[in-house]
Design a protein around this motif. Structure first.
Motif, PDB file in Angstrom:
ATOM      1  N   VAL A   1    -102.812  45.991 -57.598  1.00  0.00           N
ATOM      2  CA  VAL A   1    -102.352  44.754 -57.001  1.00  0.00           C
ATOM      3  C   VAL A   1    -102.075  43.770 -58.122  1.00  0.00           C
ATOM      4  O   VAL A   1    -102.951  43.495 -58.949  1.00  0.00           O
TER       5      VAL A   1
ATOM      6  N   GLU B   1     -99.683  47.926 -43.793  1.00  0.00           N
ATOM      7  CA  GLU B   1     -99.421  48.277 -45.188  1.00  0.00           C
ATOM      8  C   GLU B   1     -99.466  47.037 -46.072  1.00  0.00           C
ATOM      9  O   GLU B   1     -99.982  47.082 -47.200  1.00  0.00           O
TER      10      GLU B   1
ATOM     11  N   ARG C   1    -102.008  46.561 -49.153  1.00  0.00           N
ATOM     12  CA  ARG C   1    -101.478  46.343 -50.499  1.00  0.00           C
ATOM     13  C   ARG C   1    -101.934  45.019 -51.109  1.00  0.00           C
ATOM     14  O   ARG C   1    -101.613  44.720 -52.261  1.00  0.00           O
TER      15      ARG C   1
ATOM     16  N   GLU D   1     -93.955  48.758 -55.651  1.00  0.00           N
ATOM     17  CA  GLU D   1     -93.791  49.947 -54.829  1.00  0.00           C
ATOM     18  C   GLU D   1     -93.111  49.578 -53.514  1.00  0.00           C
ATOM     19  O   GLU D   1     -93.424  48.566 -52.891  1.00  0.00           O
TER      20      GLU D   1
ATOM     21  N   ASP E   1     -97.025  46.282 -59.125  1.00  0.00           N
ATOM     22  CA  ASP E   1     -97.739  46.074 -57.872  1.00  0.00           C
ATOM     23  C   ASP E   1     -97.504  47.299 -56.998  1.00  0.00           C
ATOM     24  O   ASP E   1     -96.369  47.553 -56.571  1.00  0.00           O
ATOM     25  N   GLY E   2     -98.571  48.062 -56.750  1.00  0.00           N
ATOM     26  CA  GLY E   2     -98.426  49.257 -55.940  1.00  0.00           C
ATOM     27  C   GLY E   2     -99.134  50.440 -56.549  1.00  0.00           C
ATOM     28  O   GLY E   2     -99.680  50.370 -57.652  1.00  0.00           O
TER      29      GLY E   2
ATOM     30  N   TRP F   1    -101.025  41.995 -50.061  1.00  0.00           N
ATOM     31  CA  TRP F   1     -99.996  40.968 -49.951  1.00  0.00           C
ATOM     32  C   TRP F   1    -100.422  39.871 -48.977  1.00  0.00           C
ATOM     33  O   TRP F   1    -100.054  38.711 -49.157  1.00  0.00           O
TER      34      TRP F   1
END
Length: 329
Positions: free
Chosen positions: A324, A52, A56, A166, A319-320, A58
């Motif tokens: 992004v 995840e 996302r 998120e 963010d989510g 990250w």
């Protein structure tokens, strides 16, 4: 062989098997040595939702979740450490992010993302009096979901970095208050419950933390901010109790709510909820949310709990949900 030895010596075959097992393990231990790297990888991939986090955006520079070397390098960049064993979710790792209560690895990862985004934001200089005025001014926004789009600009204009990230799966995170330095407060929210009553309660809760200077030495990380954790019972820490009281009073003043309940209980008609909300200048969803908590009946009045996430996102750093945040890795 164990059975034959049992027949000869009248000793249970299990004993001979146990001796053989211990011998084999000792022999194997002379050749094999524990690999800390394998243990670290197992911990990281077991505790953190790595897939995840890659999806996302990250963790950057990762071609596949199966490429453990890329994942480890990306993890080190994300958590700001030189080695995997220094990542905060690892045992004995140096605590770079001090949180007031123990947090799960997924919650810590969410907190790191909020901090990463907040550290690159440009906002006005923080002044407690300006922020207090901004918080008081938010009462004018309670009448409709559409007015919530002004929250982000209001917060940042008062010098507070307002970030919406998120939640990660299973984190059940609602919000956080912490400070980048003595003059840089941050409020992060997840909007995991897309309801007008929950949004205003959590936001005002975090605002109270800022107003009282909470989170300067340890991040005030709030998860499952509902039920007992959103109340004022003895099990609730005093900082959280103060924030819960302020949030409840902000949504619907307790004195007014008490009078409304005394007049209408045990039956609350739709027209009464709407009429009371109009009288005090708030959306009916805020009254409905208060009634749900008081009655412990979360199946009631749900039609009034307007969705608000899409509106709030319009005026904030997000963010989510497919977006992004434009921050450096």
């Amino acid at each position: 062989m164990a059975i034959r030895l049992e027949a000869v010596f009248s000793v249970s075959a299990d004993i001979f098997l146990e001796i053989q097992k211990r011998y084999d393990l000792k022999k194997a231990a002379l050749v094999a040595r524990p690999d800390p790297a394998i243990q670290n990888r197992a911990r990281l991939f077991g505790d953190l939702p790595v897939s995840e986090m890659i999806k996302r955006g990250w963790l950057t520079g990762v071609r596949s979740v199966r490429d453990t070397a890329d994942v480890e390098r990306a993890m080190c960049r994300f958590f700001g450490v030189a080695r995997v064993d220094q990542i905060e979710v690892m045992p004995h790792a140096a605590k770079k992010t001090n949180v007031f209560e123990p947090a799960s690895p997924a919650q810590l990862a969410w907190l790191y993302r909020v901090r990463q985004i907040a550290s690159e934001m440009m906002v006005s200089r923080f002044a407690p009096s300006d922020f207090e005025s901004a918080v008081n001014g938010m009462r004018d926004l309670l009448g409709s979901p559409e007015a919530a789009r002004k929250v982000g600009r209001l917060m940042m204009g008062a010098g507070v970095r307002f970030v919406i990230v998120e939640s990660l799966p299973s984190a059940k995170i609602d919000g956080v208050c912490f400070w980048l330095d003595e003059n840089s407060p941050v409020i992060g929210m997840s909007l995991r419950h897309d309801r007008i009553d929950n949004f205003w309660f959590v936001l005002r809760h975090e605002c109270e933390h800022v107003l009282r200077g909470h989170g300067r030495t340890a991040a005030m990380l709030d998860w499952e901010l509902e039920g007992e954790r959103a109340g004022v019972g003895d099990a609730v820490r005093h900082e959280e109790r103060d924030a819960n009281i302020a949030a409840t009073e902000f949504c619907v003043r307790r004195e007014m709510m008490d009078r409304f309940v005394a007049r209408k209980a045990p039956f609350f008609a739709e027209r009464d909820i709407i009429g009371f909300a109009n009288t005090i200048g708030v959306h009916p969803g805020l009254v409905a949310g208060q009634l749900q908590r008081r009655l412990d009946r979360y199946d009631l009045f749900r039609k009034h709990l307007a969705k608000i996430r899409s509106v709030v996102r319009q005026g904030a750093m997000v963010d989510g949900w497919g977006d992004v945040a434009p921050v450096g890795a």
